[in-house]
Design a protein around this motif. Structure first.
Motif, short mmCIF file in Angstrom:
data_model
loop_
_atom_site.label_atom_id
_atom_site.label_comp_id
_atom_site.label_asym_id
_atom_site.label_seq_id
_atom_site.Cartn_x
_atom_site.Cartn_y
_atom_site.Cartn_z
N ASP A 14 51.71 34.35 43.14
CA ASP A 14 52.19 33.06 42.92
C ASP A 14 53.66 33.70 42.70
OD1 ASP A 14 51.56 33.66 39.84
OD2 ASP A 14 50.86 31.81 39.89
N LYS A 15 54.19 35.03 42.41
CA LYS A 15 55.19 34.95 42.25
C LYS A 15 55.70 36.57 43.16
CE LYS A 15 54.19 36.58 37.40
NZ LYS A 15 55.22 36.15 35.94
N ALA A 16 56.86 36.97 42.72
CA ALA A 16 57.52 38.13 43.36
C ALA A 16 57.87 38.58 41.71
CB ALA A 16 58.44 37.98 44.57
N TYR A 17 57.81 40.19 41.69
CA TYR A 17 58.90 40.92 41.08
C TYR A 17 59.83 41.48 41.05
CZ TYR A 17 54.74 41.47 37.11
OH TYR A 17 54.16 41.44 36.30
N VAL A 18 59.73 41.80 42.50
CA VAL A 18 61.23 42.28 43.35
C VAL A 18 61.29 41.93 44.62
CG1 VAL A 18 62.31 44.02 44.04
CG2 VAL A 18 60.54 44.69 42.00
N ALA A 19 62.89 41.37 45.45
CA ALA A 19 62.19 40.97 46.47
C ALA A 19 64.07 41.24 46.75
CB ALA A 19 62.29 39.93 46.20
N ALA A 20 63.66 42.86 47.95
CA ALA A 20 65.21 43.08 48.10
C ALA A 20 65.06 42.95 49.51
CB ALA A 20 64.26 44.96 48.00
N ASP A 21 66.40 41.86 49.93
CA ASP A 21 66.24 41.74 50.94
C ASP A 21 67.70 42.64 51.46
OD1 ASP A 21 65.64 39.20 49.48
OD2 ASP A 21 67.45 38.34 49.68
N HIS A 22 66.98 42.63 53.46
CA HIS A 22 67.55 43.17 54.10
C HIS A 22 67.42 42.21 54.94
CE1 HIS A 22 68.33 46.27 57.08
NE2 HIS A 22 68.25 47.81 55.61
N LEU A 23 68.27 42.01 56.18
CA LEU A 23 69.27 41.86 56.83
C LEU A 23 67.60 42.08 58.65
CD1 LEU A 23 70.36 39.57 58.80
CD2 LEU A 23 72.11 41.00 59.35
N ARG A 58 39.74 34.74 43.73
CA ARG A 58 40.05 33.33 44.54
C ARG A 58 40.80 32.48 42.67
NH1 ARG A 58 39.54 30.38 48.73
NH2 ARG A 58 39.69 28.54 48.86
N PRO A 59 42.13 31.22 43.30
CA PRO A 59 42.00 30.45 41.76
C PRO A 59 42.21 29.36 42.36
CG PRO A 59 44.43 31.27 43.61
CD PRO A 59 43.03 31.94 43.71
N GLU A 60 41.12 29.38 40.59
CA GLU A 60 41.40 27.43 41.00
C GLU A 60 42.73 26.99 41.23
OE1 GLU A 60 38.52 26.42 38.50
OE2 GLU A 60 37.01 28.23 38.50
N PRO A 61 42.85 25.54 41.22
CA PRO A 61 44.12 24.77 40.87
C PRO A 61 44.06 24.17 39.97
CG PRO A 61 41.71 24.06 42.69
CD PRO A 61 41.23 25.15 41.63
N ASN A 62 44.98 24.10 40.20
CA ASN A 62 46.24 24.40 38.52
C ASN A 62 45.82 25.11 37.59
OD1 ASN A 62 47.17 21.94 39.73
ND2 ASN A 62 45.81 20.57 39.53
N LYS A 63 45.01 26.50 38.17
CA LYS A 63 44.28 27.71 37.24
C LYS A 63 45.69 28.55 37.28
CE LYS A 63 40.40 29.36 34.38
NZ LYS A 63 39.29 29.33 34.54
N SER A 64 45.89 29.08 35.92
CA SER A 64 46.34 30.64 36.82
C SER A 64 45.39 31.87 36.79
CB SER A 64 47.49 30.75 35.51
OG SER A 64 46.80 30.86 34.00
N ILE A 65 46.01 33.20 37.39
CA ILE A 65 44.83 33.83 37.01
C ILE A 65 45.17 35.32 36.55
CG2 ILE A 65 43.73 33.27 39.36
CD1 ILE A 65 46.04 35.33 40.64
N GLU A 66 45.19 35.88 36.16
CA GLU A 66 45.52 37.18 35.81
C GLU A 66 45.86 38.35 36.87
OE1 GLU A 66 47.01 39.38 32.81
OE2 GLU A 66 46.45 37.26 32.76
N PRO A 67 46.90 38.77 36.96
CA PRO A 67 46.66 39.72 38.66
C PRO A 67 46.48 41.30 37.75
CG PRO A 67 48.83 38.75 37.53
CD PRO A 67 48.28 37.99 36.92
N ASP A 68 46.14 42.69 38.82
CA ASP A 68 45.30 43.46 38.13
C ASP A 68 46.01 44.06 38.94
OD1 ASP A 68 43.78 42.09 40.37
OD2 ASP A 68 42.14 42.34 39.53
N VAL A 69 46.23 44.42 40.16
CA VAL A 69 47.07 44.98 41.16
C VAL A 69 48.56 44.01 41.70
CG1 VAL A 69 44.75 45.60 42.44
CG2 VAL A 69 46.25 43.70 43.06
N LEU A 70 49.36 45.45 41.78
CA LEU A 70 51.00 45.38 42.88
C LEU A 70 51.17 45.36 43.68
CD1 LEU A 70 53.24 44.12 41.40
CD2 LEU A 70 53.59 46.82 41.63
N ILE A 71 51.31 44.96 44.58
CA ILE A 71 50.98 44.37 46.31
C ILE A 71 52.56 45.26 46.46
CG2 ILE A 71 50.91 43.62 48.28
CD1 ILE A 71 48.35 42.15 47.15
N LYS A 72 53.22 45.81 47.19
CA LYS A 72 54.12 46.24 48.00
C LYS A 72 54.08 46.31 49.13
CE LYS A 72 57.33 50.13 48.48
NZ LYS A 72 57.70 51.28 48.32
N ASP A 73 55.47 44.79 49.69
CA ASP A 73 54.91 44.67 50.81
C ASP A 73 56.45 45.29 51.30
OD1 ASP A 73 53.91 42.86 53.65
OD2 ASP A 73 56.12 41.64 53.22
#
Length: 400
Positions: free
Chosen positions: A77-86, A100-115
């Motif tokens: 639901d959020k980004a830690y880093v967003a390095a913009d590049h044209l 899989r999150p339930e509506p209006n309920k937060s989840i506990e992140p357990d991995v970091l995804i680098k895209d």
């Protein structure tokens, strides 16, 4: 593209036609990331890590993962880093979960995804972060004591896109197609751009770490830096990977289940096989400007080695010691002019300043005086009796 010429006008018309006929992903749309309105979360498809080749070579692992058509879906639901590049669109990092999150309920992140879009040598599958993370993963299976000091790959590979019914790797070559030949010649360092392209990689890794600016004390910083140097040596010795981008953003920390702090060396986007680096007589200029070695900044026709990275570690320590680590530390130094200010201005000024410091005892003593004089005795900065004792000893060291 010069539209005042006949050739330029033809190219312009060709560009408009290609835009009207191209796939969505060629216009910057990323189908691997989707907003789930029903869940109020984002979901992202990460290439699945091949398990059938878990006992194969790193080449087999990297190849099987890169060509995999299966994916694992994570939620965030959020980004830690967003390095913009044209041109590369983005390099983004998301704390995510398989749950899989339930509506209006937060989840506990357990991995970091680098895209990320990585600048890699074309047709060289072994010289990219995906391959290097496979090597590190295999090393960590044998050397458990390093699992807290390096990211462990959970899933990851090159993102594949459906182009007219055919799955293709998401690269600038596949996006531009024939238009690539119309681009002006450019380079990264001294290498011809014709040898390189941007590749869309997506990696899921553990653990999730924190940035240095959140570190609680100077003593903890020393432990974290020690762990980072230790991890660098292990990756170089066991995986034959040279990092080449030591910076304050690429060293992080986290706590284990017992509350002990650990430093982590991350981001192998600019790394290179150490054997290939020794054969490269025209290495490109890589890294983060304030922390680049003099050899790197001067773009000498000298192979990059671990010495360049160790020099970067030294500059990083001097940088953090002079400007401060946390936001609170830097409030005390932000208005001051320092010798190392030139390190972040341009390459020529950084070269001159660093050579002056390294070659002159007087300049080095002046820099150390700035370093020791950067901190005040505020309780927000010196947080323990042990640190206060260290600080006092440093303040009274002789300049010879």
């Amino acid at each position: 593209m010069d539209v005042s010429t006949a050739q330029g006008r033809r190219q312009y018309i060709q560009l408009l036609v290609d835009w009207s006929l191209c796939d969505w992903h060629q216009l910057g749309f990323d189908p691997s990331v989707r907003w789930r309105k029903d869940l109020k979360y984002w979901e992202i498809d990460v290439p699945r890590l091949a398990t059938t080749a878990s006992h194969g070579s790193d080449q087999q692992l990297a190849a099987s993962s890169s060509s995999s058509t299966t994916t694992t879906t994570y939620f965030f639901d959020k980004a830690y880093v967003a390095a913009d590049h044209l041109f590369r669109r983005y390099t983004r990092c998301f704390p995510a979960s398989l749950e899989r999150p339930e509506p209006n309920k937060s989840i506990e992140p357990d991995v970091l995804i680098k895209d990320a879009w990585s600048y890699v040598r074309r047709n060289d599958a072994e010289q990219n972060e995906v391959s290097f993370m496979h090597r590190i993963r295999q090393m960590l299976e044998q050397e458990q004591q390093l699992r807290n000091n390096l990211p462990t790959l959970v899933d990851g590979g090159t993102v594949r896109i459906d182009s007219n019914g055919t799955l293709v790797n998401d690269t600038t070559d596949s996006i531009l197609g024939e238009l690539r030949s119309m681009l002006p010649s450019s380079s990264a360092g001294d290498d011809s751009s014709s040898d390189y392209c941007y590749v869309h990689n997506c990696l899921a890794m553990t653990p999730i770490a924190k940035r240095l600016r959140l570190i609680p004390s100077i003593a903890d910083l020393m432990l974290v830096m020690h762990d980072a140097v230790r991890a660098h040596k292990a990756v170089l010795d066991s995986c034959h990977v040279l990092h080449r981008d030591i910076s304050e953003n690429n060293i992080m920390f986290h706590y284990d289940a017992d509350g002990h702090i650990h430093g982590m060396l991350i981001d192998f986007d600019n790394a290179v096989d150490s054997g290939a680096a020794q054969q490269d007589t025209r290495p490109i200029c890589t890294g983060t400007l304030p922390f680049m070695s003099v050899n790197n900044l001067r773009r000498e026709n000298i192979p990059r080695t671990a010495v360049d990275d160790m020099e970067s570690f030294l500059y990083l320590l001097l940088w953090l010691g002079t400007w401060g680590v946390t936001i609170e530390h830097r409030e005390h130094t932000i208005e001051k002019t320092r010798m190392i200010t030139e390190w972040n201005l341009d390459s020529d000024m950084a070269i001159g300043s660093k050579r002056q410091i390294m070659e002159s005892d007087k300049s080095l003593h002046y820099l150390l005086a700035e370093l020791y004089g950067s901190y005040t005795m505020d309780s927000d900065i010196i947080v323990s009796d042990e640190e206060y004792e260290w600080y006092s000893r440093l303040r009274h060291l002789p300049n010879h």
